[in-house]
Design a protein around this motif. Structure first.
Motif, PDB file in Angstrom:
ATOM      1  N   UNK A 110     -12.178 -13.595   4.145  1.00  0.00           N
ATOM      2  CA  UNK A 110     -11.559 -12.309   3.808  1.00  0.00           C
ATOM      3  C   UNK A 110     -12.588 -11.201   3.633  1.00  0.00           C
ATOM      4  N   UNK A 111     -13.865 -11.584   3.474  1.00  0.00           N
ATOM      5  CA  UNK A 111     -14.899 -10.561   3.298  1.00  0.00           C
ATOM      6  C   UNK A 111     -15.296  -9.901   4.607  1.00  0.00           C
ATOM      7  N   UNK A 112     -14.911 -10.494   5.725  1.00  0.00           N
ATOM      8  CA  UNK A 112     -15.242  -9.889   7.012  1.00  0.00           C
ATOM      9  C   UNK A 112     -14.396  -8.635   7.214  1.00  0.00           C
ATOM     10  N   UNK A 113     -14.926  -7.648   7.905  1.00  0.00           N
ATOM     11  CA  UNK A 113     -14.190  -6.377   8.054  1.00  0.00           C
ATOM     12  C   UNK A 113     -12.905  -6.572   8.854  1.00  0.00           C
ATOM     13  N   UNK A 136     -29.549 -13.142   9.181  1.00  0.00           N
ATOM     14  CA  UNK A 136     -28.313 -12.523   9.654  1.00  0.00           C
ATOM     15  C   UNK A 136     -27.336 -13.589  10.164  1.00  0.00           C
ATOM     16  N   UNK A 137     -27.880 -14.516  10.969  1.00  0.00           N
ATOM     17  CA  UNK A 137     -27.037 -15.574  11.532  1.00  0.00           C
ATOM     18  C   UNK A 137     -26.447 -16.473  10.434  1.00  0.00           C
ATOM     19  N   UNK A 138     -27.246 -16.860   9.466  1.00  0.00           N
ATOM     20  CA  UNK A 138     -26.773 -17.777   8.425  1.00  0.00           C
ATOM     21  C   UNK A 138     -25.822 -17.090   7.451  1.00  0.00           C
ATOM     22  N   UNK A 139     -26.037 -15.821   7.158  1.00  0.00           N
ATOM     23  CA  UNK A 139     -25.109 -15.116   6.286  1.00  0.00           C
ATOM     24  C   UNK A 139     -23.749 -14.926   6.947  1.00  0.00           C
ATOM     25  N   UNK A 140     -23.736 -14.639   8.227  1.00  0.00           N
ATOM     26  CA  UNK A 140     -22.455 -14.520   8.938  1.00  0.00           C
ATOM     27  C   UNK A 140     -21.728 -15.860   8.945  1.00  0.00           C
ATOM     28  N   UNK A 141     -22.456 -16.942   9.192  1.00  0.00           N
ATOM     29  CA  UNK A 141     -21.836 -18.256   9.142  1.00  0.00           C
ATOM     30  C   UNK A 141     -21.302 -18.593   7.760  1.00  0.00           C
ATOM     31  N   UNK A 142     -22.047 -18.224   6.726  1.00  0.00           N
ATOM     32  CA  UNK A 142     -21.598 -18.456   5.348  1.00  0.00           C
ATOM     33  C   UNK A 142     -20.306 -17.701   5.061  1.00  0.00           C
ATOM     34  N   UNK A 143     -20.198 -16.464   5.473  1.00  0.00           N
ATOM     35  CA  UNK A 143     -18.994 -15.673   5.240  1.00  0.00           C
ATOM     36  C   UNK A 143     -17.814 -16.213   6.038  1.00  0.00           C
ATOM     37  N   UNK A 144     -18.054 -16.668   7.253  1.00  0.00           N
ATOM     38  CA  UNK A 144     -16.962 -17.227   8.047  1.00  0.00           C
ATOM     39  C   UNK A 144     -16.407 -18.504   7.417  1.00  0.00           C
ATOM     40  N   UNK A 148     -25.068  -5.736   7.174  1.00  0.00           N
ATOM     41  CA  UNK A 148     -23.781  -6.407   7.307  1.00  0.00           C
ATOM     42  C   UNK A 148     -22.677  -5.424   6.934  1.00  0.00           C
ATOM     43  N   UNK A 149     -21.620  -5.377   7.742  1.00  0.00           N
ATOM     44  CA  UNK A 149     -20.484  -4.504   7.487  1.00  0.00           C
ATOM     45  C   UNK A 149     -19.315  -5.384   7.053  1.00  0.00           C
ATOM     46  N   UNK A 150     -18.908  -5.203   5.787  1.00  0.00           N
ATOM     47  CA  UNK A 150     -17.974  -6.112   5.151  1.00  0.00           C
ATOM     48  C   UNK A 150     -16.763  -5.363   4.610  1.00  0.00           C
ATOM     49  N   UNK A 151     -15.767  -6.164   4.265  1.00  0.00           N
ATOM     50  CA  UNK A 151     -14.568  -5.621   3.645  1.00  0.00           C
ATOM     51  C   UNK A 151     -14.850  -5.262   2.183  1.00  0.00           C
ATOM     52  N   UNK A 193     -20.115  -9.409  -3.571  1.00  0.00           N
ATOM     53  CA  UNK A 193     -21.503  -8.971  -3.402  1.00  0.00           C
ATOM     54  C   UNK A 193     -22.461  -9.892  -4.157  1.00  0.00           C
ATOM     55  N   UNK A 194     -22.123 -10.258  -5.397  1.00  0.00           N
ATOM     56  CA  UNK A 194     -23.024 -11.116  -6.176  1.00  0.00           C
ATOM     57  C   UNK A 194     -23.201 -12.474  -5.519  1.00  0.00           C
ATOM     58  N   UNK A 195     -22.110 -13.040  -4.987  1.00  0.00           N
ATOM     59  CA  UNK A 195     -22.220 -14.349  -4.318  1.00  0.00           C
ATOM     60  C   UNK A 195     -23.055 -14.251  -3.044  1.00  0.00           C
ATOM     61  N   UNK A 196     -22.912 -13.163  -2.311  1.00  0.00           N
ATOM     62  CA  UNK A 196     -23.722 -12.968  -1.102  1.00  0.00           C
ATOM     63  C   UNK A 196     -25.189 -12.792  -1.482  1.00  0.00           C
ATOM     64  N   UNK A 197     -25.454 -12.103  -2.580  1.00  0.00           N
ATOM     65  CA  UNK A 197     -26.838 -11.922  -3.025  1.00  0.00           C
ATOM     66  C   UNK A 197     -27.467 -13.270  -3.398  1.00  0.00           C
ATOM     67  N   UNK A 198     -26.704 -14.113  -4.101  1.00  0.00           N
ATOM     68  CA  UNK A 198     -27.207 -15.447  -4.454  1.00  0.00           C
ATOM     69  C   UNK A 198     -27.462 -16.287  -3.212  1.00  0.00           C
ATOM     70  N   UNK A 199     -26.580 -16.184  -2.236  1.00  0.00           N
ATOM     71  CA  UNK A 199     -26.773 -16.954  -0.999  1.00  0.00           C
ATOM     72  C   UNK A 199     -27.986 -16.456  -0.224  1.00  0.00           C
ATOM     73  N   UNK A 200     -28.235 -15.174  -0.222  1.00  0.00           N
ATOM     74  CA  UNK A 200     -29.413 -14.635   0.468  1.00  0.00           C
ATOM     75  C   UNK A 200     -30.691 -15.132  -0.185  1.00  0.00           C
ATOM     76  N   UNK A 201     -30.726 -15.189  -1.522  1.00  0.00           N
ATOM     77  CA  UNK A 201     -31.897 -15.724  -2.223  1.00  0.00           C
ATOM     78  C   UNK A 201     -32.091 -17.198  -1.875  1.00  0.00           C
TER      79      UNK A 201
END
Length: 377
Positions: A352-355, A339-347, A275-278, A283-291
């Motif tokens: 603001x985390x999207x590049x 990949x699909x679910x993490x992108x949806x979570x960020x959207x 994932x290419x992010x801003x 990062x910690x919240x994305x790591x928790x969501x991935x788990x």
């Protein structure tokens, strides 16, 4: 016992031929051959039908063996009957010699055919306990690959030996072969050069069966194409690509050229989600969501390995999520799902985390009033 049966059979045939003295010799022999052929076809059919009724549904593998050996048994009975009936046939010395030569060649082919059937039956018996349609099939793929490759090599050797023995029964061919290979050696060199690809693939097949750099259903990357080993023949390997195309590769390619084998030691492998992010991405919240997403997936054996920032550029950071599952296919599906679910979570929660691109606009210096203003007026 068999000598008595043969003598009785020949006596009956002599009596039959004497009683048909008015018929031409070729007609008697033709009728004898037809009768022997019908008997050789009907006897195995009757024996098989009796055995099927006797065994019923028990021992299905024995039924397969009986069915596989049906035709060689018919040919063997036909040759035995013709050999027994030959002394009573009203044939001349030349005709009898031709029949004897044909029976010898047919016997050689029968031996080769029987050897092939025995080889295939033995391989099937050995592979009964190995199944490659299960998730944990590393040991099964090892044994199946070894047996199938060696079986194809032995098939070629048996066929060549059978043809060679059959040709050596003819004096003209034997003398021609001896004179050809006993000459200056040119024919041997030409034959060796012509047979080099075949022999190299044959030797490569033996090496593959022993060392096993590839096995059936291994996930490989060959010539930048990803797929699975579908079939290993005596000369080439069939690779089933991800889009159901088939890549045909010579057998010696896997001995001489490098390639990727993703399931050499185990059926599972590690997959990555990039994932290419801003720079402001949590990062910690994305790591928790991935788990959390890894614990909710339905892919068998899915597991999250780690989440790390592996690179940074002036425009974005690179976040790598490593995962694994039970098989290569499950790992690929898990990567796509994550990949699909993490992108949806960020959207939804962290847009603001999207590049995004940043541009710095510098204001022009304010113009002085006075001289410049008066000049403009």
């Amino acid at each position: 016992m068999w000598q008595n049966i043969s003598q009785c059979f020949q006596t009956e045939l002599n009596d039959l031929s004497k009683s048909l003295y008015f018929a031409p010799a070729w007609a008697i022999w033709a009728a004898l051959v037809v009768g022997v052929f019908i008997a050789a076809c009907l006897m195995p059919a009757g024996v098989l039908a009796s055995l099927h009724r006797l065994l019923g549904q028990q021992r299905p593998y024995l039924h397969r063996i009986l069915y596989a050996t049906k035709n060689p048994v018919r040919l063997a009975l036909l040759l035995i009957a013709l050999a027994v009936a030959l002394p009573a046939a009203p044939l001349g010395s030349d005709g009898r010699l031709i029949i004897v030569r044909c029976l010898a060649v047919a016997t050689i082919f029968l031996i080769g055919w029987t050897a092939l059937k025995v080889l295939h039956i033995g391989a099937s018996l050995y592979l009964r306990n190995f199944r490659i349609d299960t998730s944990d099939n590393l040991l099964a793929r090892k044994h199946v690959t070894q047996v199938r490759v060696l079986m194809r090599v032995l098939d070629i050797i048996i066929v060549l030996l059978t043809l060679g023995c059959a040709l050596m029964t003819f004096d003209t061919v034997r003398q021609y072969g001896v004179s050809l290979f006993a000459s200056a050696g040119i024919a041997g060199v030409v034959f060796g050069l012509a047979a080099q690809p075949v022999l190299s693939n044959l030797i490569a097949g033996i090496q593959l069966a022993l060392t096993q750099p590839i096995r059936l259903e291994d996930a490989v990357t060959v010539q930048n194409e990803y797929g699975w080993i579908e079939e290993i023949t005596a000369t080439y390997v069939v690779i089933r690509l991800w889009d159901l195309r088939r890549l045909i590769v010579p057998l010696n390619y896997f001995i001489q050229q490098p390639f990727y084998n993703w399931t050499r030691q185990a059926t599972a492998n590690i997959g990555s989600v990039l994932l290419y992010l801003d720079y402001s991405a949590p990062i910690d919240r994305i790591r928790e969501k991935a788990v959390e997403l890894a614990s909710q997936t339905k892919q068998p054996g899915a597991k999250l390995v780690n989440v790390q920032v592996t690179n940074a550029s002036p425009e974005a950071i690179e976040l790598r999520v490593l995962v694994r599952a039970a098989t290569v296919g499950d790992t690929s599906n898990f990567c796509a799902e994550l990949r699909e679910k993490l992108i949806g979570f960020l959207q939804r929660e962290h847009p603001d985390a999207l590049p995004r691109r940043r541009h710095e606009i510098s204001e022009l210096p304010a113009r002085k009033s006075g001289k410049h203003a008066g000049a403009n007026e």
